[in-house]
Design a protein around this motif. Structure first.
Motif, PDB file in Angstrom:
ATOM      1  N   HIS A  75       0.828  -1.212   0.000  1.00 25.32           N
ATOM      2  CA  HIS A  75       0.000   0.000   0.000  1.00 25.32           C
ATOM      3  C   HIS A  75       0.859   1.258   0.000  1.00 25.32           C
ATOM      4  N   LYS A  78       2.088   1.782  -3.428  1.00 31.19           N
ATOM      5  CA  LYS A  78       0.978   2.134  -4.317  1.00 31.19           C
ATOM      6  C   LYS A  78       0.598   3.599  -4.154  1.00 31.19           C
ATOM      7  N   ASP A 129      -8.017   3.741 -10.344  1.00 28.34           N
ATOM      8  CA  ASP A 129      -7.472   2.665  -9.526  1.00 28.34           C
ATOM      9  C   ASP A 129      -8.536   2.187  -8.540  1.00 28.34           C
TER      10      ASP A 129
END
Length: 333
Positions: A75, A78, A129
């Motif tokens: 995460h 990302k 996303d």
């Protein structure tokens, strides 16, 4: 930086920290030393209350804990990739410039805090996303937060794949553009800013000196603690496995006198649920109480929807109304 902090809270929780953060050296001679940064973090942790991490089952020792750490690393990278310096980045500078064109802005123009707030809202709204489908951005209208609009956003079903970080309803980042004086910030607002930065759900303030954009995260006595996002660094290709993360983190928070704060700024809050928003409203209402000098509050909370208070959503020519922005302090290059 403000939006990134909201996304960190959303996906990683308030207790998350990057393990290598305090190993970084300062970027220039004006920066604090790594030792001072460690002291600052310790001070902030004791004085600045943060959000609780997303509720989850306590991980079993061993593999479960290691898996949780690995997921956080995924995460983390990302979130960083969403802000990459490439046209494909979901909310990177290329995308923000593209959205700025709708407000009549070009690369190199000055972007004020209010303009930035609306561009960030649109960038998140149009992001594709799946991980960004569980969060939205609300921007206050004319220094007014319409509670029903925020609650409606919080009650929208979250979309995207099933993950441990996903919740059934959308979380909301609340952005409130304000002006704290005329040419200079009115000293009567200094305590107000301190109160806002002390609130549990506040994710900071974007603003700064005239023509210089800063991200304010706290205060110490009569000084604001801020980070400067404008330090130029080498390009990082986020498509590579294990790309370096150092340049995406600020190792050197600095201090600035409240008297140098530009009056135009945008305040941010993160709300994961309707219950969070009710707590935010309650806490902010205490900070917003007029002073003994009958000072006008910087912004207000109003029940109902914004449309209930609008006389018309169209101009006399029948065109949609667009927010009117003043020249500001942000530049996107």
């Amino acid at each position: 930086m403000l939006l990134a902090q909201g996304l960190v809270l959303h996906l990683l929780g308030r207790d998350w920290t990057w393990s290598d953060a305090l190993k970084m050296d300062g970027l220039d001679t004006e920066s604090w030393t790594a030792s001072a940064a460690r002291k600052l973090v310790s001070s902030l942790e004791s004085s600045f209350q943060g959000l609780k991490p997303p509720e989850s089952h306590a991980p079993a020792p061993g593999r479960a804990e290691e898996a949780s750490t690995d997921l956080n690393c995924v995460h983390h990278r990302k979130i960083v990739s969403w802000f990459a310096d490439c046209p494909a980045a979901q909310i990177g500078v290329h995308r923000l410039i593209e959205l700025g064109h709708a407000s009549g802005k070009s690369a190199g123009d000055w972007y004020g805090p209010a303009v930035v707030a609306h561009i960030l809202r649109k960038a998140v709204k149009e992001a594709t996303d799946p991980e960004l489908q569980g969060i939205t951005v609300y921007v206050a209208q004319d220094c007014t937060v319409y509670s029903a609009d925020v609650i409606d956003s919080l009650q929208k079903p979250a979309q995207g794949p099933e993950t441990e970080t996903r919740v059934d309803r959308k979380a909301v980042i609340i952005l409130i553009p304000v002006r704290l004086g005329g040419e200079k910030t009115n000293p009567e607002y200094f305590d107000f800013v301190k109160g806002i930065l002390s609130l549990e759900y506040c994710i900071g303030i974007i603003g700064g000196k005239p023509k210089q954009a800063y991200y304010f995260v706290g205060f110490q006595d009569d000084s604001l603690i801020y980070m400067d996002p404008h330090y130029c660094q080498s390009f990082v290709d986020v498509s590579m496995n294990g790309f370096p993360l150092e340049s995406f983190h600020c190792p050197s928070p600095k201090k600035m006198s409240f008297t140098k704060l530009d009056p135009s700024c945008t305040i941010g809050f993160y709300s994961r649920s309707v219950q969070d928003f009710e707590k935010i409203s309650e806490e902010i209402s205490k900070v917003l109480k007029p002073s003994s000098k009958e000072m006008y509050p910087a912004f207000t909370f109003v029940k109902g929807h914004g449309r209930d208070y609008e006389q018309s959503e169209l101009t006399s020519e029948g065109e949609p109304r667009h927010p009117q922005y003043s020249s500001g302090d942000f530049v996107l290059l």
